[in-house]
Design an enzyme around this catalytic site. Structure first.
Site, short mmCIF file in Angstrom:
data_model
loop_
_atom_site.label_atom_id
_atom_site.label_comp_id
_atom_site.label_asym_id
_atom_site.label_seq_id
_atom_site.Cartn_x
_atom_site.Cartn_y
_atom_site.Cartn_z
N PHE A 374 0.79 -1.24 0.00
CA PHE A 374 0.00 0.00 0.00
C PHE A 374 0.82 1.29 0.00
O PHE A 374 0.44 2.28 0.63
CB PHE A 374 -0.97 0.01 1.20
CG PHE A 374 -1.63 -1.31 1.44
CD1 PHE A 374 -2.30 -1.96 0.42
CD2 PHE A 374 -1.57 -1.93 2.68
CE1 PHE A 374 -2.91 -3.19 0.62
CE2 PHE A 374 -2.15 -3.16 2.90
CZ PHE A 374 -2.83 -3.80 1.86
N CYS A 375 1.95 1.29 -0.69
CA CYS A 375 2.80 2.50 -0.74
C CYS A 375 3.12 3.01 0.67
O CYS A 375 3.23 4.23 0.90
CB CYS A 375 2.16 3.61 -1.57
SG CYS A 375 1.98 3.17 -3.28
N ALA A 376 3.22 2.09 1.60
CA ALA A 376 3.62 2.44 2.97
C ALA A 376 4.47 1.27 3.46
O ALA A 376 4.16 0.63 4.46
CB ALA A 376 2.39 2.65 3.85
#
Ligand SMILES: Cc1ncc(COP(=O)(O)O)c(C=O)c1O
Length: 456
Positions: A374-376
């Site tokens: 999740f781009c985290a």
């Protein structure tokens, strides 16, 4: 249902596009699509779509045209700015810059930081709030993942106390795109200001779910994306204090940002840049995107956030109660499962690879969720226990029994979500966990897909 939802009337889901779209299942039958990936991109509100369609015949150039439709489009663009300012409850002197999305907004802010600024961000941030600050003349400190809101405030307090004099910026997310947990923005803003730092709020996941008052939260800037706020027409917003924006070089050099350009005797050109939002909006403005955002702001305000929040809390309650009955499901949380959240929840399923699980939800139930990091990446790895994940590979469809999944599944929803989508999701999770997938799956181009060459 939460206590809040008991006392405030839960509103009906708002009308969104795509609510009647049918998708094929791997077995051949069709079902209505359950869009449960709002945190990535939310469907357009019907109202936004209707407003844009009504305006479309009048579409014209903005800030550059003498014709009637150009004048009308310019007025609409500027009125949209005023609507967004009202939606965000901005202070006098604040400005609204239209951008492409949150990532663009935060990169714009990074580009105007005075040289020598020290930036503070928690490692739990989305990459859009984690990465733009890596400029040569700017220092970045990444703060370790806190395990409670109090720990977050204390960690920031300590970090800022040790920071030498000079410009400082804190960047914080209002609601996590991984856990949905709401961050203590007001407290972090007070801490930042006590140490003479400024603060920018990444409201990409907060603004679609809760009212955001810049004045009340006392943040210096706020950024959000139209496509997560039911207005998917390619625009976003950076709003807040004007001084650093007006003092810096334009984010993009070009027409619209320049007030005058004159040829010099030595063959060079002298440029006088605009002040105000135009300084950072070079090129032809995205009037449809800006108008769509303004329309969404109005639609959410008119629907009433009280009822919207109550409805979302009701759905979260339903989701959590359903998942709690499935012991193989582990919900990811930083601040504890009871901490207030928006309609975003990530989890792993024991003995399942998350990509395989998500693929089966889509292929066998018509449910769209997201799997991955999740781009985290730092946050998800912390929550999963710290392993290095391979780059977005589905890998072996089924992890070995007892093996920990290297990525997670995220379910997210919002103002357009009917109860049936959440109920179908919970029932599907239960069925997959107890009975397994009915189809075989394989990896293709990095994605997990049903293996239609092999019957179940
Ligand atoms: C918390 C958060 N910040 C920033 C972003 C980046 O938004 P965009 O991709 O619209 O630029 C996202 C997108 O998922 C997000 O969830």
């Amino acid at each position: 249902m939460s206590a809040y939802a008991d006392t405030v009337s839960v509103c009906e889901p708002l009308a969104v596009l795509g609510r009647d779209v049918e998708v094929p299942l791997v077995g051949g039958e069709k079902v209505s699509y359950a869009a449960l990936d709002y945190a990535a991109s939310a469907p357009a509100l019907q109202r936004v779509w209707d407003d844009v369609a009504a305006y479309a015949p009048y579409y014209g150039s903005v800030h550059r045209g003498a014709g009637y439709l150009s004048q009308l489009s310019t007025d609409l663009f500027e009125q949209s700015r005023a609507t967004v300012a009202e939606f965000l409850d901005l202070r006098d002197g604040d400005q609204v810059v239209f951008t492409r999305a949150t990532t663009d907004s935060l990169n714009l802010l990074a580009s105007v930081l005075p040289a020598g600024t020290r930036v503070f961000a928690f490692e739990t941030e989305h990459h859009a709030s984690l990465l733009p600050w890596r400029r040569e003349d700017v220092g970045v400190s990444y703060l370790r993942a806190p395990r409670s809101p109090q720990e977050a405030v204390a960690a920031l307090d300590q970090a800022l106390a040790q920071c030498p004099e000079g410009p400082k910026l804190v960047c914080v997310t209002g609601a996590s795109n991984v856990t949905g947990e709401i961050w203590p923005v007001r407290e972090l803003a007070a801490t930042a200001h006590r140490h003479g730092a400024r603060i920018v709020l990444d409201a990409a996941q907060l603004a679609p779910h809760h009212p955001v008052s810049v004045r009340d939260l006392d943040v210096d800037w706020v950024a959000f994306s139209g496509h997560k706020l039911y207005a998917p027409f390619g625009a976003g917003v950076l709003a807040g204090r004007s001084d650093w924006l007006d003092a810096a070089e334009p984010y993009l050099a070009g027409g619209g940002a320049s007030r005058s350009v004159a040829r010099e005797a030595d063959g060079s050109v002298a440029v006088e840049w605009q002040q105000g939002p135009a300084r950072h909006e070079a090129g032809s403005p995205n009037v449809i995107g800006a108008y769509a955002i303004a329309s969404a702001c109005k639609a959410l305000t008119e629907a009433g956030f009280e009822g919207l929040v109550a409805r979302e809390q009701y759905l979260i309650g339903r989701l959590r109660a359903g998942l709690a009955e499935i012991p193989q499901v582990k919900v990811l949380t930083l601040f504890g499962e009871e901490h207030p959240r928006v309609g975003v929840l990530s989890f792993v399923v024991q003995d399942w690879n998350s990509s395989h699980f998500s693929a089966a939800l889509s292929a066998e139930y018509g449910i769209g969720v997201r799997d991955g990091l999740f781009c985290a990446h730092p946050l998800v790895r912390t929550l999963l226990g710290g392993e290095e994940a391979p780059p977005s590979e589905c890998g072996a469809p089924e992890a070995l029994p007892g093996e920990r999944s290297l990525n997670a599944i995220r379910v997210s929803f919002g103002a357009g979500t009917p109860d049936e989508h959440v109920d179908r999701f919970v029932a599907a999770v239960r069925e997959l966990v107890t009975e397994g997938a009915r189809w075989a799956y394989r990896t293709e181009g990095g994605r997990c897909v049903p293996d239609t060459r092999r019957q179940p």
